[in-house]
Scaffold this active site. Structure first.
Site, short mmCIF file in Angstrom:
data_model
loop_
_atom_site.label_atom_id
_atom_site.label_comp_id
_atom_site.label_asym_id
_atom_site.label_seq_id
_atom_site.Cartn_x
_atom_site.Cartn_y
_atom_site.Cartn_z
N ASP A 8 30.99 39.29 38.40
CA ASP A 8 30.36 38.44 37.84
C ASP A 8 30.82 37.36 37.86
OD1 ASP A 8 32.42 38.29 36.98
OD2 ASP A 8 31.71 38.76 34.20
N CYS A 67 34.66 41.51 38.46
CA CYS A 67 34.57 41.08 37.10
C CYS A 67 36.28 39.94 36.56
CB CYS A 67 33.75 41.64 35.59
SG CYS A 67 34.85 42.33 34.66
N HIS A 100 43.56 61.33 44.14
CA HIS A 100 44.09 62.03 42.34
C HIS A 100 41.98 62.26 41.86
CE1 HIS A 100 48.37 62.27 42.08
NE2 HIS A 100 47.76 62.91 42.78
N HIS A 135 42.92 68.65 41.40
CA HIS A 135 41.85 67.50 41.31
C HIS A 135 40.22 67.89 41.21
CE1 HIS A 135 45.80 65.51 41.01
NE2 HIS A 135 46.30 65.89 43.09
C1 RB5 Z 1 33.55 36.40 31.79
O1 RB5 Z 1 34.59 35.55 31.88
C2 RB5 Z 1 34.71 37.77 31.52
O2 RB5 Z 1 34.06 37.93 29.97
C3 RB5 Z 1 34.17 38.59 32.33
O3 RB5 Z 1 33.81 38.74 33.67
C4 RB5 Z 1 34.45 39.88 32.25
O4 RB5 Z 1 36.98 39.92 32.59
C5 RB5 Z 1 34.96 41.14 31.05
O5 RB5 Z 1 35.42 42.04 30.70
#
Ligand code: RB5
Length: 145
Positions: A8, A67, A100, A135
């Site tokens: 993202d 993210c 693992h 594992h």
């Molecule tokens: C975006 O602001 C942020 O919430 C996203 O990148 C992530 O960290 C969510 O878990």
């Protein structure tokens, strides 16, 4: 080997660095980048579903999700049976996620770690084999087997 990657907006810069790095690794035949393709605000589940579905369906052997923290991507990806998406923060967790946990998706936080560390983690994720043995049994227990 083919690999699928997505992020993202919170992971966009680090995803770009990872994709460029992956494209320079000779043993990787194809790098599939499902976005995002710019820093505008986006919803991490849209990307996590695409990558996790592809790995769950064995269309790609390994994936990378990024993210801001890595937490949102982990939450979504691990809803898919057969996906073991491991949120890693350093070389140790990247290595152990393979040895693992037989990680098939490496998850990182673009607002948590820098590109130097992340690219080393990617290399470890790609080259470290699963230890198997005790594992293997534990991996099977994840799905109640
Ligand atoms: C975006 O602001 C942020 O919430 C996203 O990148 C992530 O960290 C969510 O878990």
């Amino acid at each position: 080997m083919d690999i699928i990657i997505g992020a993202d907006h919170g992971g966009f810069d680090l995803k770009e660095a990872c994709r460029t790095h992956l494209e320079g690794i000779a043993s990787i035949e194809a790098v599939r980048d499902v976005g995002v393709f710019g820093p505008a605000s986006s919803n991490y589940p849209d990307i996590a579903h695409q990558v996790a579905r592809a790995v769950a369906q064995a269309r790609y052997g390994q994936g990378i999700l990024i993210c801001g923290t890595g937490i949102g991507m982990s939450l979504v990806a691990n809803r898919y049976k057969g996906v073991r998406a491991c949120l890693c923060h350093n070389l140790f967790t990247a290595r152990l996620s393979r040895q693992h946990n037989d990680a098939n998706i490496l998850v990182m936080g673009g607002r948590v770690i820098g590109p130097g560390l992340a690219l080393e983690m990617v290399d470890i994720f790609l080259t470290t084999p699963f230890d198997g043995g005790r594992h293997e049994q534990r991996i099977n227990q994840i799905d109640g087997r």
